[in-house]
Design a protein around this motif. Structure first.
Motif, PDB file in Angstrom:
ATOM      1  N   THR A  16     177.058  22.954 158.122  1.00  0.00           N
ATOM      2  CA  THR A  16     176.418  23.707 158.559  1.00  0.00           C
ATOM      3  C   THR A  16     175.151  23.696 158.544  1.00  0.00           C
ATOM      4  OG1 THR A  16     175.857  24.353 156.364  1.00  0.00           O
ATOM      5  CG2 THR A  16     177.833  25.546 157.146  1.00  0.00           C
ATOM      6  N   TYR A  17     174.334  22.485 158.577  1.00  0.00           N
ATOM      7  CA  TYR A  17     172.766  22.690 158.180  1.00  0.00           C
ATOM      8  C   TYR A  17     172.731  22.309 160.377  1.00  0.00           C
ATOM      9  CZ  TYR A  17     172.244  22.972 153.247  1.00  0.00           C
ATOM     10  OH  TYR A  17     172.211  23.452 152.960  1.00  0.00           O
ATOM     11  N   VAL A  18     172.635  23.189 160.689  1.00  0.00           N
ATOM     12  CA  VAL A  18     171.813  22.938 162.472  1.00  0.00           C
ATOM     13  C   VAL A  18     171.229  23.495 162.145  1.00  0.00           C
ATOM     14  CG1 VAL A  18     174.448  22.441 163.573  1.00  0.00           C
ATOM     15  CG2 VAL A  18     173.856  24.906 162.911  1.00  0.00           C
ATOM     16  N   ALA A  19     170.189  23.013 163.685  1.00  0.00           N
ATOM     17  CA  ALA A  19     169.078  23.524 163.593  1.00  0.00           C
ATOM     18  C   ALA A  19     169.072  25.148 164.100  1.00  0.00           C
ATOM     19  CB  ALA A  19     168.017  23.502 163.947  1.00  0.00           C
ATOM     20  N   HIS A  20     167.875  26.228 163.623  1.00  0.00           N
ATOM     21  CA  HIS A  20     167.876  27.420 163.866  1.00  0.00           C
ATOM     22  C   HIS A  20     166.058  27.620 164.139  1.00  0.00           C
ATOM     23  CE1 HIS A  20     172.368  27.885 163.447  1.00  0.00           C
ATOM     24  NE2 HIS A  20     172.287  27.772 162.253  1.00  0.00           N
ATOM     25  N   ALA A  21     166.425  29.199 164.509  1.00  0.00           N
ATOM     26  CA  ALA A  21     164.760  29.158 165.568  1.00  0.00           C
ATOM     27  C   ALA A  21     163.877  30.314 163.812  1.00  0.00           C
ATOM     28  CB  ALA A  21     164.961  30.388 165.996  1.00  0.00           C
ATOM     29  N   PHE A  22     164.681  30.008 162.792  1.00  0.00           N
ATOM     30  CA  PHE A  22     164.300  30.603 161.688  1.00  0.00           C
ATOM     31  C   PHE A  22     164.332  30.023 160.283  1.00  0.00           C
ATOM     32  CE2 PHE A  22     165.267  34.297 164.385  1.00  0.00           C
ATOM     33  CZ  PHE A  22     164.147  35.021 164.806  1.00  0.00           C
ATOM     34  N   ILE A  50     173.925  42.398 157.920  1.00  0.00           N
ATOM     35  CA  ILE A  50     175.447  42.403 157.237  1.00  0.00           C
ATOM     36  C   ILE A  50     176.315  41.332 158.267  1.00  0.00           C
ATOM     37  CG2 ILE A  50     176.851  42.145 155.460  1.00  0.00           C
ATOM     38  CD1 ILE A  50     175.972  44.647 154.781  1.00  0.00           C
ATOM     39  N   PRO A  51     176.067  40.159 158.726  1.00  0.00           N
ATOM     40  CA  PRO A  51     176.963  39.792 158.977  1.00  0.00           C
ATOM     41  C   PRO A  51     178.581  39.834 159.099  1.00  0.00           C
ATOM     42  CG  PRO A  51     176.058  37.707 158.372  1.00  0.00           C
ATOM     43  CD  PRO A  51     175.510  39.209 157.576  1.00  0.00           C
ATOM     44  N   GLY A  52     179.486  39.755 160.421  1.00  0.00           N
ATOM     45  CA  GLY A  52     180.609  39.985 160.673  1.00  0.00           C
ATOM     46  C   GLY A  52     181.368  38.717 159.954  1.00  0.00           C
ATOM     47  N   GLN A  53     183.102  38.858 159.625  1.00  0.00           N
ATOM     48  CA  GLN A  53     183.984  37.477 159.177  1.00  0.00           C
ATOM     49  C   GLN A  53     183.537  36.581 159.722  1.00  0.00           C
ATOM     50  OE1 GLN A  53     187.786  36.847 156.616  1.00  0.00           O
ATOM     51  NE2 GLN A  53     187.236  38.580 157.490  1.00  0.00           N
ATOM     52  N   THR A  54     183.899  35.360 160.497  1.00  0.00           N
ATOM     53  CA  THR A  54     183.986  34.216 161.243  1.00  0.00           C
ATOM     54  C   THR A  54     182.328  33.964 161.361  1.00  0.00           C
ATOM     55  OG1 THR A  54     184.853  35.310 162.903  1.00  0.00           O
ATOM     56  CG2 THR A  54     186.626  34.298 161.451  1.00  0.00           C
ATOM     57  N   GLU A  55     181.269  34.647 161.501  1.00  0.00           N
ATOM     58  CA  GLU A  55     179.721  35.016 161.749  1.00  0.00           C
ATOM     59  C   GLU A  55     179.107  34.228 160.627  1.00  0.00           C
ATOM     60  OE1 GLU A  55     178.395  38.747 162.726  1.00  0.00           O
ATOM     61  OE2 GLU A  55     177.003  37.883 164.310  1.00  0.00           O
ATOM     62  N   SER A  56     177.831  33.686 160.998  1.00  0.00           N
ATOM     63  CA  SER A  56     176.663  33.795 159.681  1.00  0.00           C
ATOM     64  C   SER A  56     175.438  34.581 160.400  1.00  0.00           C
ATOM     65  CB  SER A  56     176.997  32.242 159.442  1.00  0.00           C
ATOM     66  OG  SER A  56     177.630  31.525 159.898  1.00  0.00           O
ATOM     67  N   TRP A  57     174.633  34.269 159.550  1.00  0.00           N
ATOM     68  CA  TRP A  57     173.036  35.039 159.556  1.00  0.00           C
ATOM     69  C   TRP A  57     172.993  34.538 161.183  1.00  0.00           C
ATOM     70  CZ3 TRP A  57     168.673  33.285 161.785  1.00  0.00           C
ATOM     71  CH2 TRP A  57     169.008  31.944 161.633  1.00  0.00           C
ATOM     72  N   TRP A  58     172.914  34.004 161.521  1.00  0.00           N
ATOM     73  CA  TRP A  58     172.200  33.273 162.760  1.00  0.00           C
ATOM     74  C   TRP A  58     173.146  33.815 164.040  1.00  0.00           C
ATOM     75  CZ3 TRP A  58     175.850  30.168 165.781  1.00  0.00           C
ATOM     76  CH2 TRP A  58     176.803  30.046 164.990  1.00  0.00           C
ATOM     77  N   GLY A  59     174.193  34.503 164.107  1.00  0.00           N
ATOM     78  CA  GLY A  59     175.040  35.724 164.929  1.00  0.00           C
ATOM     79  C   GLY A  59     173.716  36.284 165.381  1.00  0.00           C
TER      80      GLY A  59
END
Lengths: 325, 325, 325, 325
Positions: A16-22, A50-59
């Protein structure tokens, strides 16, 4: 997949440790760590995404940039999702709902607008019914599978006649916490183990030969098993919950098709189900704003962030202390 | 009701001993005693009649007189019904189906046409799929709740969206083997504990102030509980069963209405569900005769015995060794 | 019992309004109202008292007087108990646990020692594992049915081999929210429907001919049904929970007898089960104080308030910021 | 394992076609095909041999040679075992029991002594309670997991505290009908996913690195899932069944150890459980012969065929029409 599977423990997997803009932060609820990001000025209305199932915050990554003009926004990973904790044996609506109650208490600290997609939309509904007094000022249900994700719903298609077989397939071939991890076996089984009409849906979930897309790598398949078996909702009947809603609601309703031959629901909820949602919330004395977007894809916030933000913001201005009021 | 309730033990309760136009006999399956009557000439085709839930064999009393001209007919009480044994904790489709397999073996002793109403129609379906080779030559499903009596059906409304709440109410206030027996409490609870649209259905079941009608006195409410909780079908999914049908089928489909507001099914099965039944049986290579009688009441055989007998007999003549061939 | 039964709605029934020595207050959690009393000086350590199933807060009435010298004590009614809300369909450990999390937050407002009897002791265990960081400083489990109240426990007797049949009997004859209310039928059924060894236990619960004792009038029998069917614990396996304990624990273990013929457990938990509790909590790095009181009755706090208070206070002085330190 | 897994369909997989010392035959029950062998003179008493879970008929291969001197013996594969049919979704005790009722009817055709190991011993118990009148003259339960294979047994350890975790592990990594087939993943997971005391048991099942032993190749792991989830027994409570036994019983009780730390049962049933079995069968009026062989391995018939045959034959001579009488 074995080496990938082995990376998963109670904590968020390495993958899960991929880069994000936040910048990401961890909040300790007492039982789990919730991973989250925040943006926008603290003087603006608080918004929990609140994300959906099979999504994470970065959706919500694209939407967050736009939301920052109107809200002090927080986007979270739920337990079993993204970089939040894995909790084997403990995935229920009530647990996730109370995780968010503690998050609002401990991180946001003031009345909040809650907005969630899909399973996250059911959590928005849960919060609109069962959060602490004053925590929630309004709830946006983005294409939530109300009734349709239950094993024996009060109205319309249940999980077996909607997305359930897909969750069951993932749970079987990937295993709790990716312990089995047989991605190729899962892809190969799609034609035999899923109803014909679900093939397209499986494609939309990225269930193809190129290996798991990033959101699925960040997803604990035990969630899906908990939906398929019904343990996720346990004592959390949707009809009862919706009869307890205490704040204004916005409901956006996206692509939904009833398969003529089988009556199966391709989409999150049927028109009939939404009409019962409206009736229950209205009977509970709360305003119910409904926007039908029959050609919008399930995750509006990532596919058309501008429309998502406009819809949400317009509705939110009608709330007490909403943006721009 | 206490004194009435106390009459019930593992055997048929005293209250079932009312006079009938046919002599009753008991057959020992090894686990239970099956009560039955028979009429017609042994030279004619054998016919097994299976009552519905909350009915006993004598629901066929009027029809039997007419059937005797065409068949060697047998009408039975199932376990938990009429004067057959009560079997606390043991009410499943597979048990009842195998009771009938033994009955055909031990009493009828030759290839048989099976015909059942409602739950009895589901048993006719079970026999058409799972009986011994050669036992069944054709099956008449009289308004059966295929799919609609399952907890999580493959197609359409399940037990919660059809008759289930009524069964749950009876099970609660009457208790297994009538052990609670609170008829008046049940009648009083109808307005509060049943959906509005079920009030009429409750009336049709005789759930009024005059005390229990005779068929309910002869019925073990544990059946209803087994339907409501899903233990009745256990490992007996309807879709799988219908895909295994091995003989020609007649299906008569009676009054059915979809409640517009809730999508609930008033009736035994919906048009969509029957269309899936047809598809599964046809795919299994068996002839499927369908007669839609949308204004006929659920138990055609008692309400219009002549139409029932004509419909059954006409179809049966098309079977190998059917009547009049 | 009908008129009594009819008094029950979602709110506490009229019958709960009997006089007590402490003033009662209501706290709104957002979903329910929690009824509670408080005593003692706010400068003393905070103590939360959680009653057992079929008890209300006032089971602590005598103990409260003694506790006031050492603690700032709060005693609550749980949902479905005393004058707190009835919540049909919503009785789970996680719900009740989070009710108390909100109560500590909203009423006590500082680190708290939690102490509960029986089911309340399981809630004390839940709080010691899953409350917010800093909310709980120590937990006293008073004769809790750890493992023994689960349907399929990791260790030792489960609910079927302990108190379960009694709960099932009450649930059947009294009904959810006392909707059936057939007290006499229940009493009459004891010899037939309970194992022989439970007759004595039924007596201890006051299940005799004089009508329901006050604590049972204040109890929603749906609790018992939720234990019997297993929905109460849902995704709340005890083994997993005890492996997550984060604070020091006191465990008092009262009368327990293993019925030689059946292996049934008369008592809340067996020595074997407690030994597993100890192992799990110790492995989790927490101090585990154990006091065996094999001749003490299940509710020590009401039967011997002085011993209860002495035991609790002695242990509590060892806690950070405990009384008298 | 993928290619191996793909060989499995509704019929017996190709991998089961290994050479044996007896000719195999197929019998059509109407639902499934039962594979069986027979030996011995038809003038001798009929004997039906029922293998254990993860065994096939040929576990009796050595014993059959010795039995032929005393009996007309039949050994079968159950559904989901050996070369008998696979029946996805349909594995219950009642189904398997009725398969054997039909087999006795259709193949043996006269009163029969039934003898089964382990799960096959539970089937022998089922037949002794629920077969047709006259079909069974005596039943030999060879180390059966009575109570111990139930989810919530009346007495002693249930499936979670005995063999269950092993079945769950196989079901997870191998999948229904070997659809997942991840043997290596399963072997690797033994240390993490099984309790420590089960490691030895896993070894006894051949769960090592050399790939699946032949009996497991012939076994549908869905059986194990049905035991773990409880669907196998459905409405088939052991206590109720044993109270209905109608013929003399021989019970051999092999190696059993109670793990001191956890109370877990290593073995098929505990002394306490057997004592309840004895009580129930004796109360039902049937002779109960008990032979304790605490150092014998679980499958006596394959490990010590001579002792097995001697024990069985000695007891059988006491039966009406037993051998040598």
């Amino acid at each position: 997949m074995a080496s990938f599977a082995n990376e998963f423990g109670p904590h968020a997997p390495e993958v899960t440790y991929v880069a994000h803009a936040f910048d990401e932060h961890l909040f300790d609820t007492g039982e789990i760590e919730i991973n989250y990001v925040t943006t926008g000025d603290p003087s603006r209305p608080a918004l929990l995404l609140i994300p959906g199932q099979t999504e994470s915050w970065w959706g919500y990554e694209a939407a967050l940039g736009l939301l920052a003009d109107h809200f002090h926004a927080f986007a979270v990973d739920l337990r079993g999702q993204g970089r939040s904790s894995r909790t084997p044996g403990r995935y229920t609506l009530d647990m996730m709902g109370n995780d968010l109650v503690r998050f609002i208490d401990g991180v946001i600290g003031r009345p909040t607008i809650v907005a969630g997609l899909s399973s996250g939309g059911v959590l928005a509904a849960w919060l609109s019914a069962y959060a602490k007094p004053g925590q929630v000022v309004g709830a946006y249900y983005e294409d939530p599978p109300l009734f349709a994700s239950e094993v024996r719903p009060a109205v319309g298609q249940g999980i077996r006649q909607s997305i359930g077989p897909l969750f069951a397939l993932m749970a079987k071939y990937l295993g709790d916490q990716w312990s089995v991890g047989d991605w190729d076996g899962m892809v190969a089984a799609v034609p035999d183990e899923l109803p014909a009409w679900m093939g397209m849906v499986a494609g939309a979930f990225g269930m193809g030969e190129g290996g798991p897309p990033q959101p699925l790598k960040e997803y604990d398949p035990e969630w899906g098993r908990a939906f398929w078996t019904g343990t996720f909702y346990g004592s959390g009947d949707h009809e009862r919950m919706l009869g307890s809603v205490k704040v204004p609601v916005l409901f956006t309703h996206h692509l939904r098709i009833i398969d003529e031959a089988t009556g199966a629901l391709m989409g999150a909820s049927s028109d009939l189900q939404v009409s019962r949602v409206r009736q229950l919330i209205t009977n509970a004395g709360q305003p119910f704003a409904y926007v039908s977007l029959p050609s919008a894809p399930h995750p509006l916030h990532s596919h058309d962030p501008q429309l998502y933000v406009d819809t949400l913001t317009t509705w939110a201005t009608s709330l007490p202390n909403g943006p721009g009021t």
